[in-house]
Write a protein that holds these residues in place. Structure first.
Motif, PDB file in Angstrom:
ATOM      1  N   LEU A 152      12.907   0.333  -8.574  1.00 45.37           N
ATOM      2  CA  LEU A 152      12.268  -0.167  -7.351  1.00 45.37           C
ATOM      3  C   LEU A 152      12.250   0.925  -6.291  1.00 45.37           C
ATOM      4  CD1 LEU A 152      11.105  -2.467  -5.652  1.00 45.37           C
ATOM      5  CD2 LEU A 152      13.430  -3.128  -5.080  1.00 45.37           C
ATOM      6  N   GLN A 153      13.359   1.648  -6.231  1.00 43.00           N
ATOM      7  CA  GLN A 153      13.480   2.771  -5.302  1.00 43.00           C
ATOM      8  C   GLN A 153      12.377   3.801  -5.560  1.00 43.00           C
ATOM      9  OE1 GLN A 153      15.960   2.871  -3.029  1.00 43.00           O
ATOM     10  NE2 GLN A 153      15.141   4.777  -2.130  1.00 43.00           N
ATOM     11  N   LEU A 154      12.144   4.065  -6.855  1.00 41.48           N
ATOM     12  CA  LEU A 154      11.132   5.053  -7.223  1.00 41.48           C
ATOM     13  C   LEU A 154       9.731   4.594  -6.799  1.00 41.48           C
ATOM     14  CD1 LEU A 154      12.536   6.092 -10.710  1.00 41.48           C
ATOM     15  CD2 LEU A 154      12.231   7.573  -8.709  1.00 41.48           C
ATOM     16  N   VAL A 155       9.477   3.301  -7.008  1.00 43.50           N
ATOM     17  CA  VAL A 155       8.157   2.786  -6.600  1.00 43.50           C
ATOM     18  C   VAL A 155       7.990   2.893  -5.093  1.00 43.50           C
ATOM     19  CG1 VAL A 155       6.683   0.744  -6.563  1.00 43.50           C
ATOM     20  CG2 VAL A 155       7.995   1.280  -8.601  1.00 43.50           C
TER      21      VAL A 155
ATOM     22  N   ARG B  35       5.539   8.208   0.006  1.00 41.41           N
ATOM     23  CA  ARG B  35       5.138   9.617   0.021  1.00 41.41           C
ATOM     24  C   ARG B  35       3.666   9.793  -0.273  1.00 41.41           C
ATOM     25  NH1 ARG B  35      10.071  11.973  -3.414  1.00 41.41           N
ATOM     26  NH2 ARG B  35      11.724  11.603  -1.893  1.00 41.41           N
ATOM     27  N   GLY B  36       3.034   8.752  -0.756  1.00 38.20           N
ATOM     28  CA  GLY B  36       1.648   8.875  -1.209  1.00 38.20           C
ATOM     29  C   GLY B  36       0.633   8.976  -0.085  1.00 38.20           C
ATOM     30  N   GLY B  37       1.012   8.719   1.144  1.00 37.28           N
ATOM     31  CA  GLY B  37       0.048   8.791   2.251  1.00 37.28           C
ATOM     32  C   GLY B  37      -0.999   7.693   2.201  1.00 37.28           C
ATOM     33  N   TYR B  38      -0.547   6.506   1.825  1.00 35.61           N
ATOM     34  CA  TYR B  38      -1.486   5.378   1.758  1.00 35.61           C
ATOM     35  C   TYR B  38      -1.780   4.850   3.147  1.00 35.61           C
ATOM     36  CZ  TYR B  38      -0.787   5.350  -3.237  1.00 35.61           C
ATOM     37  OH  TYR B  38      -0.764   5.703  -4.548  1.00 35.61           O
TER      38      TYR B  38
ATOM     39  N   PHE C 160      -5.082   3.371  -5.966  1.00 35.17           N
ATOM     40  CA  PHE C 160      -3.756   3.961  -6.101  1.00 35.17           C
ATOM     41  C   PHE C 160      -3.818   5.474  -6.269  1.00 35.17           C
ATOM     42  CE2 PHE C 160       0.332   4.856  -8.164  1.00 35.17           C
ATOM     43  CZ  PHE C 160       1.163   4.216  -7.264  1.00 35.17           C
ATOM     44  N   PHE C 161      -4.852   5.936  -6.990  1.00 32.73           N
ATOM     45  CA  PHE C 161      -4.856   7.376  -7.308  1.00 32.73           C
ATOM     46  C   PHE C 161      -5.885   8.137  -6.510  1.00 32.73           C
ATOM     47  CE2 PHE C 161      -3.068   5.340 -11.108  1.00 32.73           C
ATOM     48  CZ  PHE C 161      -1.873   6.020 -11.185  1.00 32.73           C
ATOM     49  N   GLU C 162      -6.907   7.492  -5.956  1.00 35.78           N
ATOM     50  CA  GLU C 162      -7.980   8.253  -5.318  1.00 35.78           C
ATOM     51  C   GLU C 162      -8.098   7.975  -3.819  1.00 35.78           C
ATOM     52  OE1 GLU C 162     -11.515   7.488  -7.553  1.00 35.78           O
ATOM     53  OE2 GLU C 162     -10.671   8.371  -9.383  1.00 35.78           O
ATOM     54  N   THR C 163      -8.612   6.788  -3.443  1.00 35.77           N
ATOM     55  CA  THR C 163      -8.913   6.568  -2.018  1.00 35.77           C
ATOM     56  C   THR C 163      -7.639   6.366  -1.203  1.00 35.77           C
ATOM     57  OG1 THR C 163      -9.069   4.181  -2.199  1.00 35.77           O
ATOM     58  CG2 THR C 163     -11.086   5.410  -2.632  1.00 35.77           C
ATOM     59  N   ARG C 164      -6.655   5.783  -1.801  1.00 36.83           N
ATOM     60  CA  ARG C 164      -5.361   5.511  -1.136  1.00 36.83           C
ATOM     61  C   ARG C 164      -5.554   4.752   0.181  1.00 36.83           C
ATOM     62  NH1 ARG C 164      -1.099   9.325  -3.186  1.00 36.83           N
ATOM     63  NH2 ARG C 164      -2.009   9.976  -5.139  1.00 36.83           N
TER      64      ARG C 164
ATOM     65  N   VAL D 265       0.897   4.458   6.000  1.00 38.08           N
ATOM     66  CA  VAL D 265       1.192   5.363   7.113  1.00 38.08           C
ATOM     67  C   VAL D 265       0.881   4.700   8.459  1.00 38.08           C
ATOM     68  CG1 VAL D 265       0.999   7.538   5.873  1.00 38.08           C
ATOM     69  CG2 VAL D 265      -1.077   6.456   6.769  1.00 38.08           C
ATOM     70  N   ASN D 266      -0.064   3.768   8.447  1.00 39.31           N
ATOM     71  CA  ASN D 266      -0.408   3.120   9.727  1.00 39.31           C
ATOM     72  C   ASN D 266       0.163   1.707   9.819  1.00 39.31           C
ATOM     73  OD1 ASN D 266      -2.013   2.136   7.734  1.00 39.31           O
ATOM     74  ND2 ASN D 266      -3.885   2.092   8.959  1.00 39.31           N
ATOM     75  N   ALA D 267       1.211   1.441   9.044  1.00 38.95           N
ATOM     76  CA  ALA D 267       1.758   0.073   9.008  1.00 38.95           C
ATOM     77  C   ALA D 267       2.213  -0.370  10.395  1.00 38.95           C
ATOM     78  CB  ALA D 267       2.917  -0.006   8.026  1.00 38.95           C
ATOM     79  N   GLY D 268       2.865   0.537  11.109  1.00 35.76           N
ATOM     80  CA  GLY D 268       3.381   0.170  12.432  1.00 35.76           C
ATOM     81  C   GLY D 268       2.284  -0.327  13.343  1.00 35.76           C
ATOM     82  N   ALA D 269       1.136   0.372  13.310  1.00 35.89           N
ATOM     83  CA  ALA D 269       0.045  -0.010  14.211  1.00 35.89           C
ATOM     84  C   ALA D 269      -0.522  -1.363  13.829  1.00 35.89           C
ATOM     85  CB  ALA D 269      -1.046   1.053  14.157  1.00 35.89           C
TER      86      ALA D 269
END
Lengths: 314, 641
Positions: free
Chosen positions: B369-372, B378-381, B399-403, B473-477
């Protein structure tokens, strides 16, 4: 009616009088009859030519009572009414010649034209039912009623009756013009003055006296009605527009008149309605209004006072 | 100074406006136009004081309109024709001459128009309009009685004030009766309109499946989903709805749960009440994770999903016991473990490789779970509702392209990876967060807050909540609550709090619940009384005794009325009703009444009654009987004049 055997002839008489002889004057005739039954006197205040004299004459004719008439003027002397002793040469004694007042029904026409001295002599006779002339007291005949009239419009050279004198009249009323159709009929057919001598008496003076006794004794005046009259009297004494309210004599008169009114309706008890109905005629001339209000109609004021007092119903 | 007739005409116009305004935007275009025109014409004619068309002509002109609307009437459309006819009738009366009768009709029609609003909508705004109407109507009725007597009666400011005060007193006097009627009268929780013509709106909220990639954009709708009354939580709360346990293609669906696993939520227990908005969904929203709810006719699934047995049919509310730690403790492995490891066939290789890699790297399920988590953080989603990948390979492209995607993408891909790595996992659908209304003390959750997250089974612990969307990355907003409420927002909160109270106290009014409240109040009063001094008690008791004594005496006095008084009162009432104002009955004596009415029955009554009463004696039973019979005859004579 079975309660009042004495009431029947009087009621018939009244009906006949109103329907045959004195059409359109029901109210005055009834009031006159009430005055006669209650042993009071009536003062009719209205313009000349409305049949004041006719009413008095017809009333006398239909009851078979004797009728006397006095036309009051400013030079009328008391003895002209009461009568006086006349010296008889044949017998050498004074004998009393009774004046017109020695009749059952006396018409005093234009009573306010007589001098106060004459007025008071007459009114004393009305109150006492007897006349004293030259030290001898002569009682007046059986039923005795004064039918006085005065002209309210022509006041020059008159001596208006003071309140104390007005108080002696049981009833004071006007006549008013007859209804339109009736007046036309009267114009067409002429007055009834000529027919009056031909009126046949419908009751005897004895019957009338019996009726008077019934009115005075057998008509029941309940405590409720007494209380009602008393309330009415008190209300006139406390009304801000009235200077002098009704006297105790006025209250007695009201009760008497109410009894007579009830008798005429064939009842052996007085209802508050009788008081209400008769009160304006009995009381309004006894009220003295405050200065500045004397122009007002006392009758209207009294009706207002009566309307404010609840009728005792239970 | 104003004449009574003018005043009542103006009042009628205002009342008509009060009746029309609440339904104006609901009714059809034609009656809308007609009523606006009628108001204008009515005003203008009122101004000029003349009427060209008689009411009879008007009524004739209305007949075809009525027929047309009668034809429109059907079971599927019962409301609009009726309301349209009402509105047009009101319009006709507004144009027509303002007689007293007409003004009365305007008042009545306006009231019915206002009442018809409840067919469309049950919002508390209705109460506001009703209050205005209830203040205006008595004034108008009192005025009309005056106008009926004398239309040219001039009223000064003082008279007007007194009249208005009298009319308002009438309104005030009716309030206790209203309170009495409120719990008794039947009510509906849905407006008829919604009930009959419920629009099948596709809401963007919680649905019965999760299918990322079905559309490129997701609209945001601020439709209210539910309100939840609980203290403010430090973190945005997760509202648990349903659980999706099977993945087919891109789609997550729910298979009926048959396992009998026992799970218990952990954390401090809190209690909350949820007031859902009416919807067709059977799923009850709870706070993640619930111990239980108090609603009858519900079915609990082992995965803590609650379903209603049948549609509620009315507004309702339920209380939930929950703990918010996000962990469902379970000692044993789920019995249908393979179900939570199932992945769809024909999966992209990249996913499979990724899953294998994770399972190789992490030894325990917690490590995996930690790895996921790390993959996501880190993926910059980015979180987004626009420009979403679509099609069968949407998840792969996310998951792999548009993120870039919304919670469904995050949760689906996370759960998929976890399953591929051999960690049992499932999706939970519900809502996240909500605006906290400080005034009302509740969370306001709208449909656009619908959310999906993952539940992972960790060995030895149980089901752990895992929300991959948080690593955007924008979860806070996206999920941050506004720091400070602006004035506009406060106003909105206030209005919403009013709406909430209205729904709670009036629309979902529940007699049982109110009775419970009363019991609670009584209990509280008991506690309070123990703190009362003797003096106060004696005072209060004394007051009660005085009031009771006055009441009792009044009753006694009424009972003590003699039969004579009762008879007389009956007679006067009868005659007053019969002769109205033509004979001033109350002012007359008995015999005067008999003469004035000329009625032999009244004469008989007067003779019989007067003979006893004015002889100062009571009525004997025979007389009483006769008098009563006379009264009966009088009453009968009155019925057929």
């Amino acid at each position: 009616m079975e309660r009042l055997p004495a009431g029947k002839p009087v009621a018939t008489l009244l009906a006949t009088l109103c329907s045959e002889h004195l059409q359109g004057k029901d109210e005055v005739v009834r009031l006159a009859m009430i005055a006669l039954l209650a042993g009071g006197h009536i003062l009719v205040e209205d313009l000349p030519g409305l049949g004041k004299t006719t009413i008095a004459l017809a009333l006398a004719g239909v009851t078979g009572l004797s009728f006397g008439r006095v036309q009051c003027t400013s030079d009328l002397l008391p003895s002209d009414i009461t009568g006086l002793s006349v010296f008889k040469r044949e017998t050498g004694t004074f004998s009393f010649m009774p004046g017109p007042i020695f009749n059952n029904i006396v018409l005093l026409d234009e009573i306010n034209r007589a001098m106060p001295r004459t007025q008071s002599a007459m009114l004393e006779a009305m109150e006492e039912h007897r006349v004293t002339v030259e030290g001898v007291t002569h009682p007046l005949p059986g039923p005795f009623m004064v039918f006085a009239t005065q002209n309210p419009s022509d006041q020059s050279g008159t001596f208006p009756l003071p309140e104390s004198q007005l108080d002696r009249f049981l009833i004071c009323t006007g006549i008013g013009y007859p209804p339109e159709e009736l007046e036309r009929a009267i114009i067409a057919g002429g007055g009834i003055r000529e027919r009056i001598p031909g009126i046949v008496p419908l009751i005897t003076p004895e019957q009338l006296l019996d009726a008077r006794t019934v009115v005075a004794q057998d008509i029941y005046l309940s405590d409720k009605v007494v209380a009602y009259i008393h309330r009415l009297v008190l209300a006139t004494r406390t009304d801000p527009q009235i200077q002098t309210g009704l006297s105790t004599r006025a209250a007695i008169s009201l009760a008497q008149a109410a009894r007579a009114a009830a008798f005429l309706k064939g009842r052996d008890f007085v209802a508050p309605d009788d008081v209400r109905e008769i009160a304006p005629a009995v009381c309004s001339h006894r009220l003295v209004l405050r200065t500045g209000l004397s122009g007002q109609d006392q009758g209207a004021l009294l009706r207002k006072i009566i309307a404010a007092i609840p009728v005792p119903l239970a | 100074m104003i004449t009574s007739s003018r005043f009542s005409s103006l009042l009628a116009l205002v009342i008509a406006l009060t009746g029309i305004a609440p339904i104006f935007f609901w009714i059809e275009r034609f009656p809308q136009l007609v009523v606006v025109a009628a108001l204008l014409i009515g005003l203008q004619q009122q101004w000029r004081g003349e009427w060209q068309i008689t009411n009879r002509q008007f009524n004739l002109a209305l007949v075809p309109v009525f027929i047309w609307y009668l034809l429109q009437y059907s079971r599927s459309n019962p409301i609009q024709p009726v309301v349209s006819v009402l509105v047009i009738m009101l319009a006709a009366r507004l144009i027509g001459e303002k007689s007293v009768r007409n003004l009365l009709q305007i008042n009545l029609l306006a009231l019915i128009c206002l009442a018809s609003r409840s067919l469309y909508d049950l919002s508390p705004v209705f109460l506001l309009w009703l209050a205005v109407m209830m203040l205006l109507l008595p004034v108008s009725l009192v005025m009309l009685t005056f106008a009926g007597q004398n239309s040219t009666l001039l009223l000064g400011r003082r008279e007007l004030t007194r009249l208005v005060v009298a009319a308002l007193l009438i309104t005030a006097a009716t309030l206790p009766a209203t309170a009495l009627l409120f719990p008794v009268l039947p009510r509906t929780a849905f407006p008829m309109w919604q009930f009959l013509a419920a629009p099948e709106t596709g809401s963007p909220g919680m649905s019965d499946r999760v299918e990322p990639g079905s559309s490129a954009n997701i609209g945001t709708s601020r439709t209210l989903a539910f309100r939840a009354e609980l203290p403010r939580q430090p973190q945005p709360p997760y509202w648990r709805g349903t659980v999706f346990n099977r993945m087919t293609g891109n789609r997550w669906v729910r298979d009926a749960e048959r396992s009998t696993d026992r799970v218990t939520p952990t954390g401090t227990r809190i209690s909350l009440t949820i007031y859902p908005e009416p919807s067709s969904s059977l799923i009850l929203i709870t706070l993640d994770a619930p111990f239980g709810i108090d609603s009858a006719r519900t079915r609990m699934m082992p995965d803590l999903v609650y379903e209603l047995v049948r549609p509620p049919g009315k507004r309702f509310s339920y209380t939930v016991q929950a703990a918010t730690d996000g962990l469902l403790r379970s000692k044993d492995l789920p019995r249908q473990l393979e179900q939570y490891l199932q992945v769809p066939a024909g999966l992209q290789n990249a996913f499979v490789q990724q899953g294998a890699e994770i399972s190789k790297k992490g030894r325990t399920s917690a490590d995996r779970l930690q790895l996921v988590e790390e993959l996501f953080s880190r993926g910059g989603y980015r979180y987004s509702r626009q420009d979403l990948p679509t099609g069968p390979d949407a998840l792969y492209r996310f998951f792999f392209e548009t993120r870039q995607g919304h919670c469904e993408f995050y949760a689906s891909s996370a759960a998929l990876l976890l399953r591929l790595a051999g960690v049992p996992s499932r999706l939970v659908g519900g809502y996240l967060g909500g605006e906290y209304n400080e005034i009302g003390g509740y969370y306001l959750v709208t449909e656009d807050l619908a959310h999906v997250w993952v539940e992972v089974y960790l060995d030895g612990k149980g089901w752990q909540r895992f929300d991959p969307s948080r690593f955007a990355v924008n979860a806070g907003a996206v999920w941050q609550e506004p720091a400070r409420a602006t004035l506009g927002m406060r106003l909105r909160y206030l209005l919403d709090a009013l709406d909430y109270r209205w729904n709670r106290a009036v629309v979902t009014y529940d007699f049982e619940r109110q009775a419970e409240q009363v019991r609670l109040a009584a209990r509280k009063l008991k506690d309070f009384e123990q703190g009362l001094s003797w003096k106060q008690l004696i005072w209060a008791g004394g007051m009660v005794i005085v009031i009771a004594a006055v009441w009792f005496l009044k009753r006694r006095i009424r009972l003590l009325h003699s039969p004579e008084q009762r008879l007389i009162r009956q007679l006067y009432r009868l005659l007053s009703k019969r002769y109205g104002r033509s004979v001033p009955v109350q002012e007359l004596g008995l015999f005067e009444l008999a003469a004035a009415t000329g009625d032999p029955l009244v004469q008989q009554f007067a003779d019989l009654y007067g003979a006893a009463v004015y002889h100062d004696r009571r009525l004997n039973p025979e007389e009483l009987r006769q008098l009563r019979r006379l009264l009966q005859q009088l009453a009968r004579a009155q019925q057929r004049p």
